[in-house]
Motif scaffolding. Structure first.
Motif, PDB file in Angstrom:
ATOM      1  N   PHE B 370       0.833  -1.208   0.000  1.00 54.80           N
ATOM      2  CA  PHE B 370       0.000   0.000   0.000  1.00 54.80           C
ATOM      3  C   PHE B 370       0.869   1.261   0.000  1.00 54.80           C
ATOM      4  N   LEU B 371       1.950   1.211   0.773  1.00 55.34           N
ATOM      5  CA  LEU B 371       2.744   2.421   0.981  1.00 55.34           C
ATOM      6  C   LEU B 371       3.807   2.616  -0.098  1.00 55.34           C
ATOM      7  N   LEU B 372       4.192   1.526  -0.768  1.00 59.15           N
ATOM      8  CA  LEU B 372       5.251   1.626  -1.776  1.00 59.15           C
ATOM      9  C   LEU B 372       4.716   1.896  -3.179  1.00 59.15           C
ATOM     10  N   ILE B 373       3.504   1.412  -3.456  1.00 59.53           N
ATOM     11  CA  ILE B 373       2.945   1.659  -4.793  1.00 59.53           C
ATOM     12  C   ILE B 373       2.469   3.111  -4.813  1.00 59.53           C
ATOM     13  N   GLU B 374       3.078   3.880  -5.700  1.00 59.55           N
ATOM     14  CA  GLU B 374       2.940   5.329  -5.606  1.00 59.55           C
ATOM     15  C   GLU B 374       1.580   5.842  -6.047  1.00 59.55           C
ATOM     16  N   ASP B 375       1.029   5.234  -7.087  1.00 58.78           N
ATOM     17  CA  ASP B 375      -0.192   5.763  -7.679  1.00 58.78           C
ATOM     18  C   ASP B 375      -1.423   5.089  -7.062  1.00 58.78           C
ATOM     19  N   PRO B 376      -2.178   5.831  -6.241  1.00 57.29           N
ATOM     20  CA  PRO B 376      -3.330   5.181  -5.579  1.00 57.29           C
ATOM     21  C   PRO B 376      -4.382   4.679  -6.570  1.00 57.29           C
ATOM     22  N   TRP B 377      -4.352   5.207  -7.800  1.00 55.34           N
ATOM     23  CA  TRP B 377      -5.309   4.727  -8.805  1.00 55.34           C
ATOM     24  C   TRP B 377      -4.990   3.304  -9.244  1.00 55.34           C
ATOM     25  N   ARG B 378      -3.843   2.775  -8.807  1.00 62.54           N
ATOM     26  CA  ARG B 378      -3.457   1.441  -9.274  1.00 62.54           C
ATOM     27  C   ARG B 378      -3.272   0.425  -8.143  1.00 62.54           C
ATOM     28  N   VAL B 379      -3.638   0.813  -6.926  1.00 62.73           N
ATOM     29  CA  VAL B 379      -3.578  -0.155  -5.823  1.00 62.73           C
ATOM     30  C   VAL B 379      -4.874  -0.031  -5.014  1.00 62.73           C
ATOM     31  N   TYR B 380      -5.548  -1.137  -4.810  1.00 59.75           N
ATOM     32  CA  TYR B 380      -6.884  -1.071  -4.216  1.00 59.75           C
ATOM     33  C   TYR B 380      -6.953  -1.825  -2.891  1.00 59.75           C
ATOM     34  N   LEU B 381      -7.856  -1.346  -2.052  1.00 59.94           N
ATOM     35  CA  LEU B 381      -8.038  -1.969  -0.747  1.00 59.94           C
ATOM     36  C   LEU B 381      -8.884  -3.232  -0.862  1.00 59.94           C
ATOM     37  N   THR B 382      -8.256  -4.377  -0.522  1.00 57.59           N
ATOM     38  CA  THR B 382      -9.024  -5.604  -0.305  1.00 57.59           C
ATOM     39  C   THR B 382      -8.310  -6.388   0.787  1.00 57.59           C
ATOM     40  N   THR B 383      -9.030  -7.306   1.387  1.00 56.74           N
ATOM     41  CA  THR B 383      -8.389  -8.328   2.214  1.00 56.74           C
ATOM     42  C   THR B 383      -8.513  -9.671   1.491  1.00 56.74           C
ATOM     43  N   ASP B 384      -8.898  -9.589   0.181  1.00 57.47           N
ATOM     44  CA  ASP B 384      -9.249 -10.807  -0.532  1.00 57.47           C
ATOM     45  C   ASP B 384     -10.242 -11.594   0.328  1.00 57.47           C
ATOM     46  N   HIS B 385     -11.223 -10.855   0.846  1.00 58.35           N
ATOM     47  CA  HIS B 385     -12.189 -11.459   1.779  1.00 58.35           C
ATOM     48  C   HIS B 385     -12.606 -12.836   1.309  1.00 58.35           C
ATOM     49  N   PRO B 386     -12.597 -13.859   2.142  1.00 57.09           N
ATOM     50  CA  PRO B 386     -12.132 -13.814   3.533  1.00 57.09           C
ATOM     51  C   PRO B 386     -10.679 -14.293   3.687  1.00 57.09           C
ATOM     52  N   ASN B 387      -9.921 -14.347   2.590  1.00 59.77           N
ATOM     53  CA  ASN B 387      -8.605 -14.991   2.666  1.00 59.77           C
ATOM     54  C   ASN B 387      -7.620 -14.304   3.607  1.00 59.77           C
ATOM     55  N   GLY B 388      -7.541 -12.976   3.544  1.00 59.79           N
ATOM     56  CA  GLY B 388      -6.630 -12.280   4.453  1.00 59.79           C
ATOM     57  C   GLY B 388      -7.324 -11.887   5.740  1.00 59.79           C
ATOM     58  N   GLY B 389      -8.628 -11.907   5.717  1.00 60.85           N
ATOM     59  CA  GLY B 389      -9.452 -11.526   6.865  1.00 60.85           C
ATOM     60  C   GLY B 389     -10.792 -11.056   6.333  1.00 60.85           C
ATOM     61  N   PRO B 390     -11.813 -10.995   7.197  1.00 64.87           N
ATOM     62  CA  PRO B 390     -13.141 -10.594   6.742  1.00 64.87           C
ATOM     63  C   PRO B 390     -13.167  -9.122   6.288  1.00 64.87           C
ATOM     64  N   PHE B 391     -14.043  -8.814   5.318  1.00 66.15           N
ATOM     65  CA  PHE B 391     -14.110  -7.441   4.813  1.00 66.15           C
ATOM     66  C   PHE B 391     -14.501  -6.453   5.905  1.00 66.15           C
ATOM     67  N   THR B 392     -15.106  -6.949   6.971  1.00 68.30           N
ATOM     68  CA  THR B 392     -15.489  -6.060   8.065  1.00 68.30           C
ATOM     69  C   THR B 392     -14.267  -5.436   8.741  1.00 68.30           C
ATOM     70  N   CYS B 393     -13.069  -5.899   8.382  1.00 65.61           N
ATOM     71  CA  CYS B 393     -11.837  -5.316   8.922  1.00 65.61           C
ATOM     72  C   CYS B 393     -11.313  -4.155   8.075  1.00 65.61           C
ATOM     73  N   TYR B 394     -11.979  -3.818   6.971  1.00 64.30           N
ATOM     74  CA  TYR B 394     -11.482  -2.709   6.134  1.00 64.30           C
ATOM     75  C   TYR B 394     -11.240  -1.426   6.941  1.00 64.30           C
ATOM     76  N   PRO B 395     -12.166  -1.046   7.831  1.00 70.34           N
ATOM     77  CA  PRO B 395     -11.925   0.205   8.573  1.00 70.34           C
ATOM     78  C   PRO B 395     -10.606   0.176   9.361  1.00 70.34           C
ATOM     79  N   GLN B 396     -10.279  -0.994   9.899  1.00 73.44           N
ATOM     80  CA  GLN B 396      -9.007  -1.124  10.624  1.00 73.44           C
ATOM     81  C   GLN B 396      -7.830  -0.892   9.674  1.00 73.44           C
ATOM     82  N   VAL B 397      -7.917  -1.465   8.469  1.00 75.31           N
ATOM     83  CA  VAL B 397      -6.833  -1.303   7.490  1.00 75.31           C
ATOM     84  C   VAL B 397      -6.738   0.168   7.069  1.00 75.31           C
TER      85      VAL B 397
END
Ligand SMILES: [Zn+2]
Lengths: 286, 551
Positions: B370-397
């Motif tokens: 998240f922090l190294l990819i410079e262009d936010p238009w090309r990196v998106y928030l997911t947890t690959d729900h539920p693989n990395g964790g439930p989507f309900t954790c997005y606010p924490q991320v």
């Protein structure tokens, strides 16, 4: 729910040592969700508050006072009289005090129990003491299936605590227990100690078939007859085990007849389950 | 008509960065102020609040065979996560549905949990063609949200046969037929060839490995499907889960795969699981720098992260060998799936622990990406729900990304071994609200190809989320004040207030119908169901929306 109800209260009420007695007004055959019958709930409650505690009768929300007459207040000693076969979750999550049922109890009695004592003078149904982590449950009659077992899908169940059943139990007693002690004076159904992680199960009656299937480190002690054992247990030795004496003397103190013969007796040790960790054992009295 | 006035608006597609703007809504769309009779409009005073388009999730597993297998094998996921039915109105009597589950929640609960978090569109990350009907039937029971599904094609026998015979036009026609028949939205590629090889207890580890029985390579599968994606003019780009997921040292092959796609449009999903350094049998290291560098250098590539969140979850993927390995590693229960001539899959529960060095590195890799990819238009928030964790954790991320102190506090709590030489402490970047709006809605909607979503310009769907501007960004994003879907208030203060159907988006590209004869023969020879029963018809979607292709 028990702890939740408790935490909402600021306990200004002083504890009453005479205890609280609930008497069932009329027989109930609808399933009742009764986790509010729990010392942790009652201890801070005046009688009016106990009468108002919620229970679900079938799909209707009722108050304890609708189905029980109540005497006493503000105590963690509860006596319940009547046939509670259809009452579920009595004493669920309790952490203190004493709960006595003068009759039969229903499913999930003492599930998730943390401390204190439950005594049922009659029989109970399935899931007695499921997932308990402390305290003691004593059933004078028979208990159902999954006594001291883990709920479906859970990796580990009971983690400390003691369950004593003076009668018989059903299938999968102590399934996936992690720690703790279960003593059965009567017979057990099938798959006693299935998937046990550790802990001990003592059976004075007949140990049912397929005991210890998938057992990792648990000890199953057969003091009476045994059904044919799983082929995944291997005979190892015959010996007298010092630690059994310690257990058996304590069990005798709890009121189960333990003959001197048993105390001094030798046991055959079978190790298994070889399909699991193979650090578990079944000890059979000669 | 609705007016949301005085709010600070974050609408990156239209370049609006926290300016006070009034948003007007009519007939489910955003309209210009001139079109509105203000005296007749319901006015919401969003003074001091943050207004964004509704959240758009580019990759989440919410419906279909794998999710349902997870639900069935995990009654323990439900325990303690019961959601009772609640009355929404007295006359007529309307209730929400009850539901259970956290990582594999039941359908209605999935919708409510997403909407209460301010999301209004979610794309199912992987549907086997044969299971498409199941996926759509679950979509029908996931109200409010707009949905669509990517269709698994990376191990499809028909496609691999075409590639072997150098008949890529035929493969193109088949893919077009398949997307229409499954009412899918895009092409998904999972471990191309590796899932097929797992049926022979093997895998692929390199782009030029052979797929058993087909004489094709992962590289050719990727190239062909990418060409087909272009030819058909699909709204989305090829959605790729590469090789060696979850393995030490996989960053190299991931970088190689990214480079192989140079000059082509592609989306790489859950890059976190593909960015590990070290060697097999040695401690894992983060190699986020390696993959982030390649992403930064290739403007045609987008990624979603698949952030790991500590705690209990259920992992599920079409990548059968991955799930087998995880099961063998943890001893946890395992579900394995062989989807006839198309793909495979597996499900196994997993607990991510702070104290576990491997899990802690996984957590680090995600944040570093998240922090190294410079262009936010090309990196998106997911947890690959539920693989990395439930989507309900997005606010924490989100809070981790916006608040360096919070992030570093969490960093101090993870395995010491993982902290050693970690890059994360050196990364000072903090996301702004504008950037969060990009990675959670503007960027994702654009990349999925839903032009009418993810922004608040005139003509867009009136999917709008209004947040209280709180210092604690986790609390802020967990419980928006208002959520509108198609201009209707559906959640207030983090609670559903109205239930209505959502749309299912799909594509139906044109193709030469001559292919149907061959597909019929293929299905009749190789499948357990008849050709006539294969395709999901339009009638089966109660609220479908066909999205145009631009070949
Ligand atoms: Zn995924």
């Amino acid at each position: 729910m028990g702890s939740q109800l408790n935490s909402e209260k600021t306990t200004a009420v002083s504890i009453n040592d005479d205890g609280v007695t609930l008497r069932l007004k009329a027989p109930i055959t609808l399933p009742v969700e009764a986790e509010s019958i729990c010392p942790d709930c009652f201890v801070g409650c005046q009688q009016s508050e106990i009468l108002a505690l919620p229970v679900f009768c079938g799909r209707r929300r009722k108050m304890l006072g609708d189905i029980f007459s109540v005497s006493g207040e503000a105590s963690d000693r509860i006596t319940v009289e009547g046939d509670l076969t259809h009452f579920k979750r009595i004493g669920q999550g309790m952490s203190r005090g004493r709960l006595t049922l003068r009759g039969d109890g229903g499913m999930h009695i003492g599930a998730y129990m943390k401390g204190g004592e439950i005594c049922v003078e009659g029989n109970t149904r399935d899931w007695t003491g499921a997932h308990m982590t402390g305290g003691m449950i004593r059933i004078r009659g028979n208990a159902g299936h999954f006594t001291g077992a883990a709920y479906p899908g859970e990796i580990r169940g009971v983690n400390r605590g003691t369950i004593i059943v003076h009668g018989d139990v059903g299938n999968e007693t102590g399934a996936r227990m992690r720690r703790g002690l279960i003593v059965v004076e009567g017979h057990t159904g099938e798959c006693t100690g299935a998937g046990m992680i550790a802990g001990s199960v003592f059976v004075f009656g007949k140990l049912g078939a397929r005991a210890g299937a998938g057992n990792k480190r648990g000890s199953i002690v057969a003091l009476g007859e045994t059904a044919p054992m799983l082929p995944t247990y291997q005979y190892q030795c015959r010996a007298q085990f010092g630690f059994l004496g310690v257990y058996l003397r304590q069990i005798r103190k709890w009121g189960i007849a333990v003959s001197d013969d048993l105390l001094k007796g030798s046991f055959r040790r079978f190790s298994g389950d070889v399909t699991a960790l193979n650090k578990g054992e079944i000890l059979i009295h000669d | 008509m609705i007016g949301i006035i005085n709010g600070r608006v974050y609408d990156p597609c239209n370049g609006i960065d926290g300016k006070v703007r009034d948003i007007w809504v009519k007939d489910g769309r955003i309209v210009s102020p001139a079109e509105v009779d203000r005296s007749a409009a319901d006015i919401i005073d969003a003074d001091g609040m943050v207004v964004m388009p509704g959240g758009v999730d580019i990759h989440s597993h919410i419906a279909g065979g794998k999710v349902n297998a997870g639900r069935k094998m995990r009654p323990d996921d439900s325990r303690g996560h019961e959601r009772p039915s609640r009355e929404l109105s007295q006359s007529p009597r309307v209730y929400t549905r009850s539901g259970t589950g956290r990582s594999v929640a039941s359908t209605f609960k999935t919708a409510y949990d997403y909407v209460e978090m301010g999301y209004t569109t979610v794309m199912e990350g992987a549907s086997p063609p044969l299971m498409a009907r199941h996926t759509h039937e679950e979509f029908e029971d996931i109200p409010i949200l707009d949905k669509g599904g990517y269709i698994l094609m990376g191990n499809n026998h028909f496609i691999m046969d075409c590639i072997r015979r150098n008949e890529k036009e035929k493969a193109r026609d088949y893919v077009a037929w398949l997307l229409g028949a499954t009412k899918g939205f895009g092409i998904k590629i999972v471990n191309p060839g590796g899932v097929e090889n797992f049926k022979y207890k093997q895998n692929v580890t390199d782009l030029d490995d052979k797929v058993i029985g087909f004489d094709v390579t992962p590289r050719r599968i990727l190239e062909t499907l990418s060409w087909i994606n272009d030819e058909l003019g699909l709204p989305h780009v090829p959605h790729i889960h590469g090789l060696n997921l979850g393995l030490n040292g996989n960053a190299d092959i991931t970088a190689e795969t990214l480079i192989a796609m140079t000059g082509r449009e592609a989306h790489f999903t859950h890059l976190q699981f593909m960015s590990y350094g070290g060697e097999m049998g040695k401690p894992v290291r983060s190699a986020a720098e390696v993959t982030a560098r390649v992403v930064n250098a290739n403007p045609n590539i987008t990624v979603d992260v698949g952030q790991v969140v500590f705690g209990d979850t259920t992992t599920m993927t079409a990548d059968g060998p991955v799930q087998y390995r995880l099961h063998a590693l943890t001893g946890n229960k395992w579900f394995n799936d062989d989807v006839e001539a198309e793909t495979g899959g597996g499900v196994t529960p997993c607990v991510y622990r702070k104290s576990n060095p491997f899990n802690a590195v996984q957590w680090l890799v995600g944040l570093e990406l998240f922090l190294l990819i410079e262009d936010p238009w090309r990196v998106y928030l997911t947890t690959d729900h539920p693989n990395g964790g439930p989507f309900t954790c997005y606010p924490q991320v989100i809070r981790m990304l916006m608040d360096r102190d919070f992030r570093m506090q969490a960093f101090e709590g993870i395995s010491k071994l993982a902290r050693k030489n970690a890059l994360l402490p050196e990364l000072d970047r903090e996301y702004s609200l504008y950037e969060i709006a990009i990675i959670t809605r503007a960027g994702t909607a654009k990349r999925i190809g839903l032009d009418w979503k993810g922004h608040l310009g005139v003509g867009a769907d009136a999917d709008i989320t209004v947040y209280a501007d709180m210092e604690d960004r986790e609390a802020m994003f967990a419980r928006p004040r208002y959520v509108f879907k198609d201009g209707v208030l559906v959640a207030r203060d983090g609670q559903i207030v109205c239930e209505r159907p959502g749309q299912t988006v799909y594509v139906s590209p044109d193709y030469d119908t001559a292919i149907e004869k061959e597909v019929r023969r293929h299905i009749e020879d190789n499948y357990t169901i008849a050709f006539e029963h294969y395709a999901v018809s339009e009638k089966e979607l109660s609220n479908g929306r066909q999205v145009a292709c631009k070949p």
